[in-house]
Every structure is written in structure tokens, then in C-alpha cells.
Design a protein around this motif. Structure first.
Motif, PDB file in Angstrom:
ATOM      1  N   GLU A 102       0.838  -1.200   0.000  1.00  0.00           N
ATOM      2  CA  GLU A 102       0.000   0.000   0.000  1.00  0.00           C
ATOM      3  C   GLU A 102       0.875   1.253   0.000  1.00  0.00           C
ATOM      4  OE1 GLU A 102      -2.487  -0.414   3.387  1.00  0.00           O
ATOM      5  OE2 GLU A 102      -3.804  -1.917   2.479  1.00  0.00           O
ATOM      6  N   ASP A 103       1.999   1.200   0.717  1.00  0.00           N
ATOM      7  CA  ASP A 103       2.934   2.326   0.732  1.00  0.00           C
ATOM      8  C   ASP A 103       3.609   2.502  -0.623  1.00  0.00           C
ATOM      9  OD1 ASP A 103       2.233   2.131   3.416  1.00  0.00           O
ATOM     10  OD2 ASP A 103       4.239   2.679   4.110  1.00  0.00           O
ATOM     11  N   ILE A 104       3.940   1.390  -1.271  1.00  0.00           N
ATOM     12  CA  ILE A 104       4.548   1.460  -2.603  1.00  0.00           C
ATOM     13  C   ILE A 104       3.566   2.104  -3.583  1.00  0.00           C
ATOM     14  CG2 ILE A 104       5.429   0.107  -4.547  1.00  0.00           C
ATOM     15  CD1 ILE A 104       6.393  -1.976  -2.454  1.00  0.00           C
ATOM     16  N   THR A 105       2.323   1.680  -3.524  1.00  0.00           N
ATOM     17  CA  THR A 105       1.290   2.257  -4.390  1.00  0.00           C
ATOM     18  C   THR A 105       1.137   3.753  -4.122  1.00  0.00           C
ATOM     19  OG1 THR A 105       0.089   0.162  -4.493  1.00  0.00           O
ATOM     20  CG2 THR A 105      -1.144   2.155  -5.028  1.00  0.00           C
ATOM     21  N   ALA A 106       1.177   4.136  -2.848  1.00  0.00           N
ATOM     22  CA  ALA A 106       1.050   5.547  -2.489  1.00  0.00           C
ATOM     23  C   ALA A 106       2.190   6.364  -3.095  1.00  0.00           C
ATOM     24  CB  ALA A 106       1.029   5.704  -0.968  1.00  0.00           C
ATOM     25  N   LEU A 107       3.402   5.811  -3.119  1.00  0.00           N
ATOM     26  CA  LEU A 107       4.520   6.524  -3.736  1.00  0.00           C
ATOM     27  C   LEU A 107       4.278   6.686  -5.233  1.00  0.00           C
ATOM     28  CD1 LEU A 107       7.320   7.809  -3.446  1.00  0.00           C
ATOM     29  CD2 LEU A 107       8.321   5.558  -3.881  1.00  0.00           C
ATOM     30  N   GLY A 108       3.741   5.651  -5.876  1.00  0.00           N
ATOM     31  CA  GLY A 108       3.431   5.746  -7.293  1.00  0.00           C
ATOM     32  C   GLY A 108       2.410   6.833  -7.573  1.00  0.00           C
ATOM     33  N   ARG A 126       3.073   7.643   4.973  1.00  0.00           N
ATOM     34  CA  ARG A 126       2.618   8.052   3.644  1.00  0.00           C
ATOM     35  C   ARG A 126       2.328   9.545   3.583  1.00  0.00           C
ATOM     36  NH1 ARG A 126      -2.382   4.124   2.818  1.00  0.00           N
ATOM     37  NH2 ARG A 126      -2.798   5.082   4.851  1.00  0.00           N
ATOM     38  N   HIS A 127       2.251  10.209   4.740  1.00  0.00           N
ATOM     39  CA  HIS A 127       2.030  11.653   4.765  1.00  0.00           C
ATOM     40  C   HIS A 127       3.250  12.418   4.271  1.00  0.00           C
ATOM     41  CE1 HIS A 127      -1.242  11.183   8.141  1.00  0.00           C
ATOM     42  NE2 HIS A 127      -1.618  10.693   6.966  1.00  0.00           N
ATOM     43  N   GLY A 128       4.378  11.741   4.147  1.00  0.00           N
ATOM     44  CA  GLY A 128       5.588  12.398   3.664  1.00  0.00           C
ATOM     45  C   GLY A 128       6.472  12.901   4.788  1.00  0.00           C
ATOM     46  N   ASP A 156      -4.083  11.780  12.317  1.00  0.00           N
ATOM     47  CA  ASP A 156      -4.556  10.822  11.322  1.00  0.00           C
ATOM     48  C   ASP A 156      -3.630   9.602  11.356  1.00  0.00           C
ATOM     49  OD1 ASP A 156      -5.705   9.509   9.203  1.00  0.00           O
ATOM     50  OD2 ASP A 156      -4.850  10.827   7.662  1.00  0.00           O
ATOM     51  N   ILE A 157      -3.965   8.631  12.208  1.00  0.00           N
ATOM     52  CA  ILE A 157      -3.076   7.494  12.472  1.00  0.00           C
ATOM     53  C   ILE A 157      -3.356   6.355  11.506  1.00  0.00           C
ATOM     54  CG2 ILE A 157      -2.458   5.744  14.189  1.00  0.00           C
ATOM     55  CD1 ILE A 157      -3.109   7.779  16.355  1.00  0.00           C
ATOM     56  N   ARG A 158      -2.312   5.766  10.987  1.00  0.00           N
ATOM     57  CA  ARG A 158      -2.430   4.571  10.142  1.00  0.00           C
ATOM     58  C   ARG A 158      -2.741   3.383  11.056  1.00  0.00           C
ATOM     59  NH1 ARG A 158       0.874   2.705   5.673  1.00  0.00           N
ATOM     60  NH2 ARG A 158      -0.363   1.144   4.553  1.00  0.00           N
ATOM     61  N   LYS A 159      -3.814   2.657  10.739  1.00  0.00           N
ATOM     62  CA  LYS A 159      -4.224   1.556  11.607  1.00  0.00           C
ATOM     63  C   LYS A 159      -4.230   0.225  10.868  1.00  0.00           C
ATOM     64  CE  LYS A 159      -6.835   4.342  14.901  1.00  0.00           C
ATOM     65  NZ  LYS A 159      -8.099   4.504  15.652  1.00  0.00           N
ATOM     66  N   VAL A 160      -4.148  -0.850  11.654  1.00  0.00           N
ATOM     67  CA  VAL A 160      -4.150  -2.202  11.116  1.00  0.00           C
ATOM     68  C   VAL A 160      -5.130  -3.049  11.925  1.00  0.00           C
ATOM     69  CG1 VAL A 160      -1.753  -2.058  10.345  1.00  0.00           C
ATOM     70  CG2 VAL A 160      -2.245  -2.929  12.626  1.00  0.00           C
ATOM     71  N   MET A 161      -5.527  -4.156  11.347  1.00  0.00           N
ATOM     72  CA  MET A 161      -6.408  -5.083  12.049  1.00  0.00           C
ATOM     73  C   MET A 161      -5.588  -6.066  12.866  1.00  0.00           C
ATOM     74  SD  MET A 161      -9.527  -4.233  11.454  1.00  0.00           S
ATOM     75  CE  MET A 161     -10.288  -5.705  12.207  1.00  0.00           C
TER      76      MET A 161
END
Length: 257
Positions: free
Chosen positions: A44-50, A134-136, A171-176
Motif C-alpha cells: 500500500e505504501d509502494i502504491t502511495a509513492l506511485g 505516507r504523509h511524507g 490521522d493514524i495509520r491503523k491495522v487489524m
């Protein structure tokens, strides 16, 4: 009697072998199950960079890039391709560190391109936003206390820094984790290499901080899984020994001692 002892030793050896094999299989299954969500997280992070590179393309339309901007732009493109290659090669949680190191470098290169095009000084190389990489690049450190943890200064992007100062939730990145959504830093030990790749070079994730963060909910779950697997392995081993010994003595029903 020597024959009996020999058979007993063989039975014990077989039981130990079976227990070891079952334990290794369970460990492999546990590691695979632990790796998959973190691997998806990294992609997901790789896609965000793209997506960010596509946005940068639009920003650069009509601009003539000098040698420095061209070099940084190519560096960002190379980071994206390298991250995809490294992502495909992920085989264990430790491999995530290499992926996020590449992504961190790519995002800094993008920031450099934007600064050059705007004729501004190159940005100071700061860690990514702690709340969501991903916020940079972060712009400042803000005091933040994770639930149940001590207050620490963490790097934040401009929007999250403003939220924290206003007393709002960042705005926190969360996981299950099970049936709960938790901050990625409570996702368990498998997320530690992910964070280390982003923040390790900046000294943000010192051992004490990592121990506090990644030893939370996910850490205790992993500890419980490990103890459970150990108990299962011991139980299988003892059960196999008992079965082997029982079978051995069943074989002596026709002998008269």
C-alpha cells in the motif's frame, strides 16, 4: 531386555523427530500468517509513492528541469521501481526494512524536486510523519503519548502537528489485530522492521521506544502464540512417546518373560 531398551530409544527418537517437525511446520505457518498483512501494508505504501509520482508529473508540466531536479526526479522514479522489486522479494518481516528504506529515500527525492522547481532551498532531511509515513516528510516534532505509553516527541507532518496542538487525534495509520483496528505500532513485532526502515536512520526508534510501542497488544498476542505453540509441541512429543511405548509393549503380548 536390551531389545526392549533399544525399541524404547527408537520410539523416543521418533517422537522427538515428529515433535520437531510439527513444531517447525507450525512456526512456518505462524510466520506466514504474521507476514501477509505487513506485506500488504508495505505494498500500500509502494502504491502511495506511485500515486505521488503521478501527481508530481502533473506539477512539473510546463517546467524546465535543471540538472539537479532531473537527477532527483530520476532518483524518485528509481526508488519506486526498486521498492516494487524489493516488495516482490519479501520473504520474512526483516525484509520490510529494506522496502521502507527505499520508500523513505524516494519521498525525500520528490520533496527535493519540488523545492528545486520552486527555487527554494532543499528541505532538511527529516523522518516521515510518525502517524502515517505516507504523509511524507515531517516538519516538526510534537509531544504524543500512545495509549498506555509515556509522552514522547515524534515527527509529524504539518496537518498532524496542527491536530495534536489543537488537542485532536492525529490521522493514524491503523491495522487489524484480531477484531480490532489499532495503530500500526501496536500491530505486533512484525511491524517493527517496517517502522525501522522509515525511522531507523534518524534515531527516532530507539530500543526503549520500540519496546514500549511494539510490545503492546500485538506483542502480547505473539507471546501467547509462542507459548501455545511450545505447549502444543511438548504435548505432541509426549503423546508420540506414549503412543510409541504403548505400541512397543503391545508387541510383546505373545512373549513370556
Amino acid at each position: 531386555m536390551g531389545y526392549v531398551l533399544l525399541l524404547l530409544l527408537v520410539a523416543i527418537g521418533v517422537a522427538v523427530f515428529v515433535s520437531s517437525r510439527n513444531g517447525k511446520q507450525r512456526e512456518l505457518e505462524r510466520r506466514t500468517a504474521e507476514l501477509e498483512p505487513v506485506k500488504k501494508f508495505a505494498f500500500e505504501d509502494i502504491t502511495a509513492l506511485g500515486v505521488e509520482l503521478q501527481s508530481l508529473d502533473g506539477e512539473l508540466a510546463g517546467h524546465d528541469l535543471d540538472a539537479g531536479a532531473n537527477a532527483d526526479y530520476q532518483r524518485a522514479l528509481d526508488a519506486y521501481e526498486a521498492a516494487k522489486t524489493a516488495g516482490d522479494a519479501i520473504a520474512r518481516p526483516e525484509d520490510l526494512k529494506h522496502v521502507t528504506e527505499i520508500l523513505e529515500d524516494g519521498r525525500y527525492a520528490i520533496a527535493c524536486v519540488r523545492a528545486r522547481v520552486a527555487h527554494e532551498p532543499l528541505p532538511t532531511r527529516r523522518p516521515p510523519c510518525f502517524f502515517d509515513p505516507r504523509h511524507g516528510l515531517s516538519v516538526e516534532d510534537v509531544p504524543y503519548a500512545p495509549p498506555g505509553g509515556a509522552t514522547r516527541d515524534v515527527p509529524a507532518c504539518a496537518l498532524d502537528a496542527e491536530r495534536v496542538r489543537a488537542g485532536a487525534d492525529p490521522d493514524i495509520r491503523k491495522v487489524m489485530v484480531g477484531a480490532q483496528r489499532v495503530p500500526y505500532w501496536q500491530g505486533g513485532p512484525a511491524y517493527a522492521p517496517y517502522a525501522s526502515g522509515y525511522f531507523g536512520r534518524f534515531g527516532v526508534m530507539d530500543m526503549m521506544f520500540m519496546g514500549m510501542m511494539f510490545g503492546g497488544l500485538g506483542g502480547f498476542d505473539a507471546l501467547g502464540d509462542g507459548i501455545g505453540a511450545l505447549g502444543d509441541g511438548i504435548g505432541d512429543g509426549l503423546g508420540s512417546i506414549g503412543d510409541g511405548v504403548g505400541d512397543m509393549f503391545d508387541g510383546f503380548d505373545g512373549f513370556d518373560f
